[in-house]
Enzyme design. Structure first.
Site, PDB file in Angstrom:
ATOM      1  N   ASP A  46     -25.688  20.196 -17.474  1.00 47.82           N
ATOM      2  CA  ASP A  46     -26.266  19.206 -16.975  1.00 47.82           C
ATOM      3  C   ASP A  46     -27.739  19.349 -16.820  1.00 47.82           C
ATOM      4  O   ASP A  46     -28.050  20.354 -15.920  1.00 47.82           O
ATOM      5  CB  ASP A  46     -25.526  18.812 -15.483  1.00 47.82           C
ATOM      6  CG  ASP A  46     -25.951  17.646 -14.798  1.00 47.82           C
ATOM      7  OD1 ASP A  46     -27.264  17.464 -14.781  1.00 47.82           O
ATOM      8  OD2 ASP A  46     -25.382  16.985 -13.877  1.00 47.82           O
ATOM      9  N   ARG A 104     -35.180  17.808   0.980  1.00 51.20           N
ATOM     10  CA  ARG A 104     -35.355  18.195  -0.327  1.00 51.20           C
ATOM     11  C   ARG A 104     -36.622  17.623  -0.714  1.00 51.20           C
ATOM     12  O   ARG A 104     -37.002  16.496  -0.659  1.00 51.20           O
ATOM     13  CB  ARG A 104     -34.300  17.622  -1.244  1.00 51.20           C
ATOM     14  CG  ARG A 104     -34.383  18.278  -2.574  1.00 51.20           C
ATOM     15  CD  ARG A 104     -33.059  17.820  -3.335  1.00 51.20           C
ATOM     16  NE  ARG A 104     -33.139  16.328  -3.595  1.00 51.20           N
ATOM     17  CZ  ARG A 104     -32.236  15.821  -4.629  1.00 51.20           C
ATOM     18  NH1 ARG A 104     -31.687  16.648  -5.376  1.00 51.20           N
ATOM     19  NH2 ARG A 104     -32.452  14.569  -4.918  1.00 51.20           N
ATOM     20  N   PHE A 161     -23.287  18.891  -8.676  1.00 51.88           N
ATOM     21  CA  PHE A 161     -23.731  17.644  -8.319  1.00 51.88           C
ATOM     22  C   PHE A 161     -22.268  16.640  -8.279  1.00 51.88           C
ATOM     23  O   PHE A 161     -21.356  17.146  -9.043  1.00 51.88           O
ATOM     24  CB  PHE A 161     -24.565  16.807  -9.400  1.00 51.88           C
ATOM     25  CG  PHE A 161     -25.096  15.498  -8.781  1.00 51.88           C
ATOM     26  CD1 PHE A 161     -26.082  15.537  -7.864  1.00 51.88           C
ATOM     27  CD2 PHE A 161     -24.537  14.216  -9.173  1.00 51.88           C
ATOM     28  CE1 PHE A 161     -26.313  14.014  -7.276  1.00 51.88           C
ATOM     29  CE2 PHE A 161     -24.934  12.932  -8.577  1.00 51.88           C
ATOM     30  CZ  PHE A 161     -25.993  13.143  -7.740  1.00 51.88           C
ATOM     31  N   TYR A 179     -34.715   9.377 -15.109  1.00 52.38           N
ATOM     32  CA  TYR A 179     -35.332   8.503 -14.315  1.00 52.38           C
ATOM     33  C   TYR A 179     -36.246   9.562 -13.006  1.00 52.38           C
ATOM     34  O   TYR A 179     -36.856   9.109 -12.329  1.00 52.38           O
ATOM     35  CB  TYR A 179     -34.701   7.533 -13.474  1.00 52.38           C
ATOM     36  CG  TYR A 179     -33.173   8.100 -13.127  1.00 52.38           C
ATOM     37  CD1 TYR A 179     -33.134   8.787 -12.105  1.00 52.38           C
ATOM     38  CD2 TYR A 179     -32.098   7.318 -13.821  1.00 52.38           C
ATOM     39  CE1 TYR A 179     -31.742   9.345 -11.443  1.00 52.38           C
ATOM     40  CE2 TYR A 179     -30.790   8.297 -13.295  1.00 52.38           C
ATOM     41  CZ  TYR A 179     -30.786   8.909 -12.318  1.00 52.38           C
ATOM     42  OH  TYR A 179     -29.568   9.320 -11.998  1.00 52.38           O
ATOM     43  N   LYS A 180     -36.069  10.844 -13.341  1.00 53.45           N
ATOM     44  CA  LYS A 180     -36.567  11.803 -12.435  1.00 53.45           C
ATOM     45  C   LYS A 180     -37.860  12.395 -13.129  1.00 53.45           C
ATOM     46  O   LYS A 180     -38.551  11.463 -13.006  1.00 53.45           O
ATOM     47  CB  LYS A 180     -35.422  13.053 -12.288  1.00 53.45           C
ATOM     48  CG  LYS A 180     -34.278  12.898 -11.635  1.00 53.45           C
ATOM     49  CD  LYS A 180     -33.148  13.899 -11.504  1.00 53.45           C
ATOM     50  CE  LYS A 180     -31.877  13.525 -11.023  1.00 53.45           C
ATOM     51  NZ  LYS A 180     -31.685  12.812  -9.820  1.00 53.45           N
TER      52      LYS A 180
END
Length: 409
Positions: A211, A383, A134, A236-237
């Site tokens: 991560d 995605r 990322f 928050y995912k």
């Protein structure tokens, strides 16, 4: 080829009826709201839906703020980052108490943990990371390497795949101080063998920072039994903490006494209210805390932790595998011109998949306008991130059908 959509709809309905987690969908705002303009939400790997209980918990926290005012810090808030951290560790991360805390953003915590880890390997000169990690991970580590005069050892990976054990083994050496990789690749969804790669790094005397942003809440994690040194992730995912909810940090118990993080704030001091000269790190995981924690921002996470605990991480993973496999099957049936840019092997696939097609940059805003919400990842990836507790199979079918219609099929 003629497609019988009625038959596909019936099959999706059958899958939903047989889904042991289907009832959890009703616990999320908007999932079955006939008034919502969203008909297929496939971006749970970017921002999860809010739980109904989270909004109630936030309202209760505001009431506590209103009624207790500054007294709330002594009564609960001061310890909340550690309290929620322990709960998250036990239910989601496979971590015993005292090793996880909530606070700051993923970027800030990544910086803290990486700098602290590197200070524990002062004679080593390299950081190992991959070219498709990322962007935040890459940017933070590039900056740290510049600050400390270290070298970056890049693992070149196929964006449709991820970092395998052999690639990691070739990159890690006696010069490696720290290995920083994503457990689930943000683009392809590739699920790395965290246990084996961690063991490989330790065999070379290096430390590892994982991560977990795209894995926490969607795949089983066993940080303690994998002997992971450090981990960071967002909430928050799949943890449904809401936009900008604070991240979490894990420091293995064996490192806590020697770990020194670089952002020395008053909340991480042994006695923060002494207000004395010099920084003396607090005992345990509290030393990772810097400033005043974002209490309202972490309240919502507790609700999803409770749901995952009730459902069971293994059941969540089973539903996730089934959903992504279903999306792959629908893609093969309805989108034969689209390339599946994610692992087909469920054992190596996390909770989302990416589809590649040159038209997807233009297609994405049209999908959003009709209430179908995936996200776009350059150069041409769409995605799809179903969330196991809130996404239905019927919803997934609606999304793939809309993509096919926008591509003119």
């Amino acid at each position: 080829m003629t497609v019988d959509f009625h038959e596909l709809e019936q099959a999706a309905a059958t899958l939903d009826e047989a889904d042991p987690l289907h009832a959890y969908r009703s616990l999320f705002h908007g999932a079955d709201d006939p008034g919502s303009d969203v008909v297929s939400y496939l971006d749970g790997n970017s921002l999860g839906r809010p739980t109904i209980s989270a909004t109630e918990a936030i309202a209760a926290a505001v009431a506590q703020w209103s009624g207790r005012l500054i007294r709330g810090w002594d009564e609960q808030w001061m310890d909340l980052p550690l309290t929620i951290g322990n709960r998250l560790g036990a239910v989601v991360l496979g971590a015993e108490a005292g090793q996880t805390t909530i606070g700051d953003s993923t970027t800030v915590l990544l910086y803290k943990l990486a700098r602290g880890a590197l200070a524990m390997r002062p004679a080593r000169t390299e950081i190992v990371l991959d070219t498709d990690n990322f962007p935040t991970d890459r940017y933070v580590l590039e900056g740290i390497a510049d600050e400390l005069g270290l070298d970056l050892r890049w693992i070149t990976v196929d964006p449709s795949s991820g970092v395998g054990l052999e690639a990691a083994r070739e990159a890690i050496s006696e010069h490696t101080a720290l290995v920083v990789l994503s457990h689930v690749a943000y683009r392809s969804g590739f699920l790395a063998d965290a246990e084996a790669i961690t063991r490989c790094a330790h065999d070379a005397g290096a430390l590892v920072l994982w991560d977990l942003c795209h894995s926490a809440g969607s795949v089983p994690i066993e940080l303690d039994s994998w002997n992971v040194d450090f981990a960071v992730g967002c909430t928050y995912k799949y943890l449904n903490g809401g936009p900008g909810s604070p991240a979490f940090a894990y420091v293995a118990a064996e490192h806590l006494d020697s770990f020194r993080q670089p952002i020395q704030g008053w909340m991480g001091r042994r006695d923060p209210f002494e207000m004395g000269p010099g920084f003396v790190p607090a005992d345990g995981i509290r030393r990772v805390v810097s400033g005043t924690p974002a209490i309202l921002g972490m309240i919502a996470v507790q609700s999803t932790i409770d749901l995952i605990d009730r459902a069971g991480v293994r059941a969540v993973r089973a539903k996730s595998v089934q959903l992504t496999g279903y999306l792959i099957d629908l893609t093969r049936t309805l989108l034969p011109e689209v390339r599946i840019a994610s692992p087909l092997d469920a054992e190596r696939r996390g909770g989302h998949i990416t589809l590649d097609h040159p038209a997807f940059r233009d297609v994405t805003p049209r999908l959003w306008a009709r209430g179908v919400i995936p996200d776009f990842r350059a150069p041409q990836g769409l995605r799809l991130g179903p969330s196991p507790l809130s996404t239905s199979f019927a919803e997934a079918l609606v999304g793939i059908r809309a993509i096919a219609e926008e591509l003119g099929r």
